[in-house]
Structure formats: structure tokens, C-alpha cells
Design a protein around this motif. Structure first.
Motif, PDB file in Angstrom:
ATOM      1  N   VAL A 144      38.111  38.013  44.369  1.00 25.68           N
ATOM      2  CA  VAL A 144      39.229  37.701  44.992  1.00 25.68           C
ATOM      3  C   VAL A 144      40.785  37.994  43.673  1.00 25.68           C
ATOM      4  O   VAL A 144      41.909  38.360  44.044  1.00 25.68           O
ATOM      5  CB  VAL A 144      39.578  35.510  44.278  1.00 25.68           C
ATOM      6  N   ALA A 145      40.656  38.378  42.445  1.00 21.96           N
ATOM      7  CA  ALA A 145      40.976  38.685  41.748  1.00 21.96           C
ATOM      8  C   ALA A 145      41.233  40.700  41.738  1.00 21.96           C
ATOM      9  O   ALA A 145      41.940  41.321  41.284  1.00 21.96           O
ATOM     10  CB  ALA A 145      40.524  38.863  40.548  1.00 21.96           C
ATOM     11  N   ASN A 146      40.717  41.114  42.927  1.00 24.48           N
ATOM     12  CA  ASN A 146      41.213  42.949  43.657  1.00 24.48           C
ATOM     13  C   ASN A 146      42.205  42.505  43.269  1.00 24.48           C
ATOM     14  O   ASN A 146      43.131  42.830  44.073  1.00 24.48           O
ATOM     15  CB  ASN A 146      39.713  42.554  45.216  1.00 24.48           C
ATOM     16  N   VAL A 147      43.024  43.568  42.575  1.00 24.69           N
ATOM     17  CA  VAL A 147      44.461  44.289  42.319  1.00 24.69           C
ATOM     18  C   VAL A 147      44.492  44.670  43.201  1.00 24.69           C
ATOM     19  O   VAL A 147      45.813  44.299  43.867  1.00 24.69           O
ATOM     20  CB  VAL A 147      44.384  44.442  40.790  1.00 24.69           C
TER      21      VAL A 147
ATOM     22  N   VAL B  90      51.208  53.922  40.149  1.00 23.23           N
ATOM     23  CA  VAL B  90      51.002  52.816  40.822  1.00 23.23           C
ATOM     24  C   VAL B  90      51.050  51.733  40.015  1.00 23.23           C
ATOM     25  O   VAL B  90      52.012  51.086  41.138  1.00 23.23           O
ATOM     26  CB  VAL B  90      49.084  52.564  41.152  1.00 23.23           C
ATOM     27  N   ASP B  91      50.873  51.447  38.949  1.00 24.30           N
ATOM     28  CA  ASP B  91      51.742  50.270  38.406  1.00 24.30           C
ATOM     29  C   ASP B  91      52.886  50.372  38.261  1.00 24.30           C
ATOM     30  O   ASP B  91      54.158  48.654  38.328  1.00 24.30           O
ATOM     31  CB  ASP B  91      51.448  50.244  36.482  1.00 24.30           C
ATOM     32  N   GLU B  92      53.913  51.282  38.092  1.00 27.77           N
ATOM     33  CA  GLU B  92      55.138  51.407  37.657  1.00 27.77           C
ATOM     34  C   GLU B  92      55.836  51.115  39.065  1.00 27.77           C
ATOM     35  O   GLU B  92      56.811  51.632  38.875  1.00 27.77           O
ATOM     36  CB  GLU B  92      55.631  52.152  36.465  1.00 27.77           C
ATOM     37  N   LEU B  93      55.595  51.322  40.139  1.00 26.88           N
ATOM     38  CA  LEU B  93      55.919  51.114  41.160  1.00 26.88           C
ATOM     39  C   LEU B  93      56.295  50.296  42.788  1.00 26.88           C
ATOM     40  O   LEU B  93      55.941  51.127  43.481  1.00 26.88           O
ATOM     41  CB  LEU B  93      55.878  52.734  41.944  1.00 26.88           C
TER      42      LEU B  93
ATOM     43  N   ARG C 279      41.678  49.726  41.366  1.00 27.19           N
ATOM     44  CA  ARG C 279      40.341  48.491  41.255  1.00 27.19           C
ATOM     45  C   ARG C 279      40.467  48.197  39.899  1.00 27.19           C
ATOM     46  O   ARG C 279      40.113  47.100  39.470  1.00 27.19           O
ATOM     47  CB  ARG C 279      40.422  48.735  42.197  1.00 27.19           C
ATOM     48  N   ASP C 280      40.215  49.082  39.102  1.00 30.75           N
ATOM     49  CA  ASP C 280      38.861  48.775  38.123  1.00 30.75           C
ATOM     50  C   ASP C 280      40.244  47.741  36.495  1.00 30.75           C
ATOM     51  O   ASP C 280      40.152  47.065  36.536  1.00 30.75           O
ATOM     52  CB  ASP C 280      39.362  49.843  37.295  1.00 30.75           C
ATOM     53  N   HIS C 281      41.515  48.425  36.766  1.00 32.28           N
ATOM     54  CA  HIS C 281      42.452  47.927  35.304  1.00 32.28           C
ATOM     55  C   HIS C 281      43.719  48.338  36.079  1.00 32.28           C
ATOM     56  O   HIS C 281      44.969  47.908  34.631  1.00 32.28           O
ATOM     57  CB  HIS C 281      41.916  48.724  34.051  1.00 32.28           C
ATOM     58  N   GLY C 282      44.433  48.460  36.995  1.00 32.25           N
ATOM     59  CA  GLY C 282      45.552  48.243  37.524  1.00 32.25           C
ATOM     60  C   GLY C 282      46.317  46.740  36.743  1.00 32.25           C
ATOM     61  O   GLY C 282      45.779  45.957  37.123  1.00 32.25           O
TER      62      GLY C 282
END
Length: 955
Positions: free
Chosen positions: A12-15, A300-303, A321-324
Motif C-alpha cells: 500500500v505504501a508503494n510511492v 522525480v521528487d521535485e517535479l 520505489r525504494d526511497h522516493g
């Protein structure tokens, strides 16, 4: 290559799945057949919420260039079709796109056409061509036939109007390679206009989707490099510059998004939205991090923002997926982003110039990747076709190899192969070359009409002809002669004879060799105004009429260009058939047109199989086969480089005995195409191979090898030449039918060599000069009943010697020995000797001229050309007069023991031959060539024997 699944995939927590809560769709910037086939792609859709897929040439290059994923389909396709590397790639790519589109289609349906797309790019070679881009977009849209396809069009100045046009036609487009804010503004405006145009026509706009691919990380790569340089050099603004590191690309993207938000609030957009239009979403591309100092998920984080897409490369997909981290980052700190943009401008980082450069580099990068991709496909294709295609191997000295590599890279970077196929005359001199390039597609054109030639062949056999006598000169005769000599007589079909001489003895020999009552005469003349075919037609028309006792038109066929004088003659004399050539094909490039195919069909050759073999060579030389893998191009580059950079301009043709006559055709093609303006290639045909010690340093050896009939002696001699450091090109033909491939292969190579030489390979100015001089002399005969008087500067027994004043002075002497010694004493290293014999060409005279040429070669270590006139006037004669001034010419004439009349003319064939010899010699002299004419009186056999002995003694 794949996308690694992390342990938390599907939780569920899959970013990645969580991006949807922020209005952003994750797309994958990756495509590979095995990845789709094994369920990995569907797994990303199901577990990570993947919403789309993009591809580009670099991605396909990695997918197709390695491994065996595509081998089975390649084999299947090549079993049924003859394809160029580009056509083969496209079929493979479309298969992948369709399979990927199938996987993504449930997403397309679930999102009502907002997502679920897969992108396929128009050829990157078209990035700066508006109409061609639009045409290719339409074609690919039709070929793929999937509603969830997006055609990728580059956002260049030329690409944007193409995008607008196809949008108005209902095609969904991914506009790629956007770097600047201004370019994005233009693209969004083009989208609106395209929709408005379509809506105004009353057509639906609710099925059209588009994304604007805004590239990110490459901007920071350029800007950061400039910052680092200036900081290192102690720039006064070092601290301010360092503060911008890693920030300009994201700020640039945020400004683009702000423009998007403004536009969708406008009444203009609301009107379109009310009609069902989808917004053109911004797609963040190039989101993999290049600088290890930054987070691997920075772009990805910033857009992350509403109504946007992020197309993510595999490694970044896994990392996010791992740490975004999910947040509405795209609308954060907008003022700070504006400040960054202002600062970069104040500090002179010149983002506008950077983005211009990035567009150019991006297009070039995709072209480079496409070249690699097509090269890899071409290599696989060649390996799988095996002996269906000719094989070329080369052994070159290092210096020549380096020069060929330079030429190859120049052609690749400049796209010259594509320009050649596009009929761009700038490949050569920028003159009238484009008018003469129909030979490039004549094979496919004739294949489409092969049934007509097959019907003709059937009728020839049904009429019971025992012989076919072709009357022609140069390009009209040399190609058919190769076909006659190579394939011989076919069962139940007439024997093909080719007559290309005005020598009365030779004409009579041909007349005696056929049954005039059962002979089909093919009169072959492009212009219809060439002297020799016209007078040969007149002679044999009269002879056939006498034999048949009636008008013989039913026994005559014409091959000529539309509107020619020969067409008029054929209609007037009620010829059985008229076959037309192409005005846009010169004679020496015409063998794969009706000029070669009509006599081939009449003699029973399987024309369809012949043309299909030739098509392999056409496709191998295609624009989509990059220069490094394009063997026809490589042949031309080698010949051009050898001549221009190494003074190796004597192209020595060696052929397996069963295909020996290819050399005679090649002589004309090479000499007449390249020998002009003081430069060119000098073909040396039928010069029996010797050891390395008899050759100078001016040779390139071209070995045409029939694989299943290869001569061990020839192989051994060629190997010795290569080991001695001579350039050697070996072209292997699997069987005789592959001669058709050799025709096109050499035509293309000759066109390339012409470009390297810097000349127009499609004109022949010096051939025309000889014709003019000949006509002057025949006109003089018509007026006075004799040819103008001429005076020998010396006589010795049966020999009379003629030369212009300059050459006569250099050859001062009164006996044959003294004159010949002086004549051959003028030969220097790098020269060649041309023996030009205006006598009947038969077994005895051919053996004589071969013996003499080898004596000369072995004593003087120079190349020798052994030619019969007037045949060579329409062949190598161009190079002898217009090419490099390295020829030393011995013309041989003789008294005719019998003559033949030319019906309707005062002059005879003997007079014509004499006029041609004198006209030829006059032009050689006028060009300052080292030339001597020896006229033999009395017995020709005795005179030739005595001359051979005198030459041997003089040496």
C-alpha cells in the motif's frame, strides 16, 4: 536489461502508486521485447501503477542490438520479404509497440484515454524537416494501428508545425526534446491551434491526447559544468554561481508548469475542454540523475504535480520505489524558482543558448543512436541472409583504411547517404545530378512490371526465334553482353548475340552467325540519335527484308527512351514492340532497366528472379544502412580515397572465369562516370594476374569471385597481392544470378566515388567531343566522296605512323623500332598504356592484344588497357580524354579486306570506323595526350605479328 522488483513492490505504501494521489502518472522510459513478453511490464502496471511507456532510438538500440530476442522474427521476416535495415527495424519496433500497447490498453480504458500510451518516434533524421516529419507521423500512425499510440515528434522549429498539422488530423503526439520555456510555449500553442482547426471542421477532438516532453537533467549537466568551470577559474560571482548548482533545470520546469496552469484557466482552453479536449500534459523526461552529488531521485521528487507525467528510466524507477518521497513539489517555492531563473540570467549562464545547444545535441544523439541501432540490425540481417547477398571483404593498408574511416564518419555525421537517396545534388557538385538518379529505384519499378517482360519472353519462344541479335553501343550493349556471356543459352529460347562494332568484318561475322529468317533484332538506343545503332539497324533491316522477302518489322524490337528518334523509326517500320527506357537513367546505369532486361527476357533469363536478386543489393545500399555497414558505400569510399589521397587510381578488375565479362561493363561504368576534369578512376579489365613484382603502387584490385566456381589460382594470386600491401577488395557472389546484385552494388559505389572525387558522375562531356569529330569527318566524306587527306610522319614497311606535331617531334625517327622505343620511353611510374585497336574483335585479335599488353606490363611495371574501337569510345574513351593525364596511347588501325555499305548513306561501315578512329585520335591529341597511331597495310595477321615483335624488341 530489466526493471528490478524491490521487496516492497505492491504494498500500500508503494510511492509509485501514490503518485496518482498527486495527479501525476509514472511512465517507464524503457522498452524491450523480453520484458514485455515475460510479464514484467504487466507486473509494473499491476503493482506499481505504471501508466505509460516511452521509447526512443537509444532505447531500441540497446534492446535490438544485443542478445537474441529478435532473431526468430528477423528470420521469419527475411524468409518472405527483401527489406532494408530500416524497414526491418520498423517491423520489429512496430511488433514491440503493438505488444506494449496491448499490455497498456486496460490502463487506457480505465483512464478514459488519459493514460495507457506507448510512444514511437519518427525517424530522428527528419528532425529538421516539417513535411517529412508529418508524413512519417501519418504513416506510422496507420502502420501501428493502435488507439493508445503516441507518435513522438521533436519540438524543433521544424517539428512544431508538423505536430500542429497532425494534431488537427486526429493523431496523438508526444512532443519530445523540449528544453526551453519558449519552445514549450510554442508547442502548447500549436496544440491549441491543431485542436481548434479540427474542431472548426466539425470533427471530434475528444480522442486526441498529447504530452510535451520537457527534458530536465541535461540542462543541469550543461549549466553545472559551466558553473564549475567559472568557479575553478576564480569567477568573482563564485558563491552566487555555486548556489545555482543543481537548481536551474527544476526551476525551468516549474516555470513551464506555471505557464500550463495559466493556459488551462483561459476561456480559449475552456471552450476546447467543453468539446471534450484533453489537456496537453507536461511530461518530465531525462529524469535520471547524472551527477552523483545529487539524490538519484532528484528529478522525480521535485517535479510532482497535477496533470503531469514523469517518464522514468528503469534504475530511477527502482530507486524511487525504494526511497522516493511524495509531495506536491511542483508548485512549491515558485518564487524561489523565479529567482533562480533571474539569477542564471544575471550571472550570464545563458540558459537560452544552452537549451538551443541541447536541442541540436539531442537530435544528433538520437541520430547517433539510430545509426548504431540500424547498424546492429544490418549486421544481424546480413548474417541471417547468408549467401543470398553478395559479401565484400577488404584488405587495405593502414593509411588508406584510416582515410576511408574519415570519409565514412563524415558521411555519417552529414547524413550524406540519406541525401544521396533523397536525390540531393549537393552530394556531388550541386549541378544537374538529380536528373539522373532514377536508377536508384528502377529495380522495384521493374519488379512491379515483371509480368510484361515474362509475357514478352513467352511470345519470343512461341514465335520460334533461334537467335536474338542486339544492336547497340556502350550502356545499351555492355550490360546485355554480360547477361549473354554469363548465362549462355537457355533451353527452348534463342541465343543472345550482342553487336557493338562498326568494323565491317565483325558485322559480317555476326550476320553469318545467325539465321536471318529466325532472328529477333533488338535495336537498343537511349537517345535514338547515336550513329552506330542507327546504321546497324539500317543494315540488318535491309538484310532481313532480303532474307524474308517481305518487310521485316515483325522481327524487330526497339528499346529506347520515349520521344526519341528511334521510337519514330520503330513506328514507321512497324516494329513488333517498343520498350521504353527511363530518361532519368544514363546509359551506363541502365542495365537493370529495360535496356538490360528486354534482351535478358528474350533470351530466357528468369527476369523476376534476376530483379529479386538485384533488390537485395538495393536494400543493402539503402539510406537506412549506415555508412560503416553499407558495403556499396564502403566500396565507393575506398575507390575515391585511394585515387584522391594515395594516387591509386588504377582499378584492376579480376573476375572468376564464369563471370569474366562483368569487367567490360564495369569499365564503362567506372571510366565514363569518374574520368573527367583531370581526375578519375582508370579501370583495367582482363589483365591476367601476375605476381606482386609486376605492379606499381598505383593499383586497387577488385576481385569479383564466384564462390561456387572460385579459381584456386586466382585466390592464391589475390592473397599474394594483399600480403604485398596492395589494396584488395573481394566481392563474393554466391551464384551467377548474383551478378544482378553486382550491377547495383557497383553503380552505387561509383556514385559515391564520384562524390569523393568531387565530380558529376552522370555526365560524359568528352564522349560527345569524339562524336562531334567523327561527324565532321563523315560529313566531309558525304560532300567529297573521301575522308580528308592525312600525312604520316614516318613509314616503315607495312606501318605508317601518325601523330600531332608535338607527339611527332617527341617520337623523331623513321623506323618502327626507333619510334616505338621513343614512344614507350615516355611511360613513367604511375602511368598506364592504352592499346586502342580499331580492328575486328575476335578470338585471334583478342589473344594478340592480351599478349602485347602483358609484355608491356611486365617490362614497364605499369597498368595496361586493351581496347577495341569503336566499342571503347562509349566506355573507357571518356577517361582517356577527360581523366588524369597518365595515359600513353597506341592506336592501331588497318585496311579493311572487305567493306559493307550503309543503306541510305554514301559512306560505308569502313569509312565510319576510320572516321571514328581519326576523330578519337584528334581529341586525344587536342587534349595533349601522349598518343601514336600505327596504320597497318596489307595482311592484318602479318602486320599484327610484326608489330608485336617490334614492341618486344623496343622494350
Amino acid at each position: 536489461m530489466g526493471v528490478e522488483q524491490k521487496p516492497n513492490a505492491g504494498k500500500v505504501a508503494n510511492v509509485l502508486r501514490g503518485m496518482a494521489d498527486f495527479g501525476q502518472s509514472p511512465w517507464l522510459d524503457f522498452i524491450q521485447r523480453s520484458f514485455t513478453a515475460d510479464g514484467s511490464l504487466k507486473k509494473l502496471v499491476d503493482e506499481d501503477g505504471l501508466k505509460g511507456v516511452t521509447s526512443n532510438p537509444a532505447i531500441f538500440e540497446k534492446a535490438m542490438g544485443y542478445g537474441s530476442d529478435y532473431d526468430a522474427q528477423i528470420k521469419e521476416l527475411l524468409a518472405d520479404e527483401i527489406l532494408s535495415p530500416g524497414e526491418l527495424y520498423e517491423k520489429l519496433a512496430i511488433t514491440d509497440i503493438r505488444a506494449t500497447a496491448d499490455v497498456m490498453h486496460p490502463v487506457f480504458e480505465a483512464t478514459k484515454g488519459l493514460d495507457g500510451y506507448v510512444s514511437l518516434e519518427v525517424s530522428p533524421y527528419l528532425a529538421f524537416e516539417t513535411d517529412a516529419t508529418a508524413d512519417e507521423a501519418r504513416r506510422l500512425w496507420r502502420e501501428v494501428g493502435c488507439e493508445n499510440l503516441m507518435i513522438k515528434i521533436p519540438g524543433t522549429r521544424e517539428g512544431v508545425p508538423a505536430f500542429q498539422q497532425v494534431t488537427s488530423e486526429g493523431i496523438s503526439v508526444n512532443v519530445t526534446l523540449l528544453f526551453s520555456f519558449a519552445a514549450y510555449v510554442d508547442v502548447l500553442e500549436a496544440y491549441l491551434k491543431g485542436l481548434e482547426t479540427r474542431h472548426a471542421r466539425g470533427e471530434s477532438i475528444d480522442k486526441i491526447a498529447s504530452v510535451a516532453s520537457f527534458f530536465v537533467s541535461r540542462i543541469d549537466g550543461k549549466i553545472d559544468a559551466e558553473i564549475d568551470r567559472r568557479v575553478k577559474e576564480g569567477d568573482k560571482d563564485a558563491e552566487a554561481l555555486k548556489a545555482l548548482r543543481g537548481k536551474v533545470a527544476i526551476a525551468n520546469a516549474k516555470m513551464a508548469y506555471q505557464h500550463y496552469l495559466e493556459v488551462i484557466k483561459s476561456s480559449r482552453w475552456q471552450k476546447l475542454a467543453a468539446a471534450g479536449a484533453q489537456p496537453q500534459r507536461l511530461l518530465w523526461a531525462s529524469t535520471g540523475t547524472k551527477d552523483k552529488a545529487y539524490s538519484d531521485v532528484l528529478y522525480v521528487d521535485e517535479l510532482i504535480g497535477k496533470e503531469t507525467v514523469n517518464t522514468i528510466p528503469p534504475a530511477t524507477f527502482d530507486a524511487f520505489r525504494d526511497h522516493g518521497k511524495l509531495r506536491a513539489s511542483l508548485t512549491e517555492d515558485v518564487e524561489a524558482a523565479r529567482h533562480v531563473m533571474d539569477e542564471q540570467k544575471r550571472l550570464g549562464l545563458n540558459l537560452d543558448a544552452v537549451t538551443e545547444t541541447l536541442v541540436t545535441e539531442g537530435c544528433a544523439s538520437f541520430c547517433d543512436a539510430f545509426d548504431k541501432l540500424l547498424g546492429a540490425v544490418a549486421q544481424k540481417q546480413k548474417a541471417m541472409l547468408g549467401n543470398k547477398v553478395l559479401k565484400q571483404s577488404v584488405q587495405l593498408p593502414e593509411a588508406l583504411k584510416k582515410d576511408v574511416a574519415e570519409i565514412t564518419e563524415d558521411w555519417r555525421r552529414a547524413g550524406k547517404l540519406r541525401k544521396l537517396w533523397a536525390r540531393d545534388p549537393s552530394v556531388w557538385t550541386g549541378g544537374e545530378e538529380a536528373k539522373w538518379l532514377k536508377w536508384l529505384d528502377i529495380v522495384e519499378e521493374r519488379l512491379a512490371h515483371a509480368v510484361e517482360l515474362e509475357a514478352f519472353a513467352h511470345d519470343v519462344r512461341a514465335r520460334g526465334f533461334t537467335d536474338v541479335l542486339l544492336l547497340g553501343m556502350g550502356g545499351s550493349s555492355l550490360g546485355p553482353e554480360v547477361i549473354a556471356e554469363t548465362f549462355g543459352r537457355h533451353a527452348n529460347f534463342p541465343k543472345l548475340h550482342v553487336l557493338d562494332s562498326t568494323d565491317p568484318q565483325q558485322i559480317k561475322a555476326f550476320e553469318n552467325a545467325v539465321d536471318l529468317k529466325k532472328t529477333l533484332f533488338i535495336v537498343s538506343s537511349k537517345s535514338g540519335g547515336t550513329l552506330e545503332p542507327n546504321i546497324l539497324k539500317a543494315y540488318f533491316f535491309a538484310a532481313a527484308e532480303k532474307a524474308l522477302g517481305k518487310a521485316p518489322g515483325a522481327h524487330f524490337v526497339a528499346v529506347t527512351d520515349p520521344g526519341s528518334h528511334m521510337e519514330e523509326v520503330a513506328k514507321k517500320d512497324l516494329f513488333w514492340k517498343i520498350f521504353y527506357g527511363e530518361k532519368q537513367i544514363g546509359g551506363r546505369f541502365s542495365v537493370l532497366s529495360n535496356f538490360g532486361l528486354v534482351p535478358a527476357a528474350a533470351s530466357g533469363l528468369d527476369v523476376n528472379a534476376f530483379l529479386r536478386s538485384a533488390l537485395h543489393a538495393v536494400k543493402s545500399a539503402a539510406a537506412s544502412n549506415p555508412p560503416a555497414q553499407n558495403e556499396a558505400f564502403q566500396l565507393g569510399a575506398i575507390l575515391g580515397a585511394a585515387a584522391t589521397r594515395h594516387k591509386q587510381d588504377k582499378v584492376t578488375i579480376i573476375a572468376s572465369p564464369e563471370i569474366y565479362d562483368l569487367g567490360a561493363w564495369l569499365e564503362q561504368l567506372i571510366a565514363e562516370s569518374t574520368g573527367k576534369k583531370g581526375t578519375g578512376l582508370v579501370p583495367i579489365d582482363d589483365e591476367t594476374l601476375g605476381g606482386p613484382d609486376v605492379y606499381g603502387k598505383d593499383r586497387v584490385f577488385a576481385y569479383l569471385r564466384l564462390s561456387d566456381k572460385a579459381s584456386a589460382a586466382q585466390d592464391k594470386a589475390i592473397k599474394a597481392l594483399a600480403e604485398a600491401g596492395h589494396p584488395v577488395i573481394t566481392i563474393d557472389l554466391a551464384d551467377k544470378m548474383a551478378v544482378a546484385q553486382a550491377f547495383f552494388h557497383w553503380e552505387f559505389a561509383t556514385a559515391v566515388a564520384g562524390s569523393v572525387l568531387g565530380i558529376d558522375p552522370f555526365d560524359q562531356p568528352d564522349v560527345e567531343f569524339s562524336k562531334v569529330e567523327t561527324k565532321k569527318l563523315t560529313n566531309a566524306f558525304n560532300e567529297t566522296g573521301k575522308l580528308p587527306d592525312e600525312t604520316a610522319f614516318a613509314k616503315d614497311g607495312a606501318f605508317a605512323f601518325y601523330a600531332d606535331a608535338s607527339n611527332a617531334k617527341a617520337l623523331a625517327g623513321h623506323d618502327v623500332g626507333t619510334i616505338l622505343k621513343a614512344f614507350f620511353g615516355r611511360v613513367k611510374a604511375g602511368d598506364y598504356i592504352g592499346l586502342l585497336a580499331y580492328i575486328a574483335r575476335d578470338e585471334k585479335t583478342r589473344a594478340w592484344i592480351q599478349d602485347v599488353r602483358l609484355t608491356l606490363r611486365d617490362h614497364l611495371k605499369v597498368a595496361t588497357a586493351a581496347e577495341f574501337g569503336p566499342r571503347f569510345l562509349h566506355s573507357t574513351g571518356q577517361a582517356y580524354k577527360g581523366g588524369p593525364d597518365s595515359g600513353v596511347f597506341l592506336q592501331i588501325t588497318a585496311e579493311d579486306h572487305a567493306d559493307l555499305p550503309v543503306p541510305g548513306e554514301k559512306f560505308t561501315f569502313g569509312v565510319v570506323k576510320a572516321a571514328q578512329a581519326r576523330g578519337d585520335f584528334d581529341v586525344l591529341s587536342e587534349r595533349g595526350r601522349r598518343a601514336l597511331r600505327i596504320h597497318i597495310s596489307g595482311s592484318l595477321e602479318a602486320g599484327l605479328k610484326a608489330l608485336a615483335e617490334a614492341i618486344s624488341k623496343a622494350l
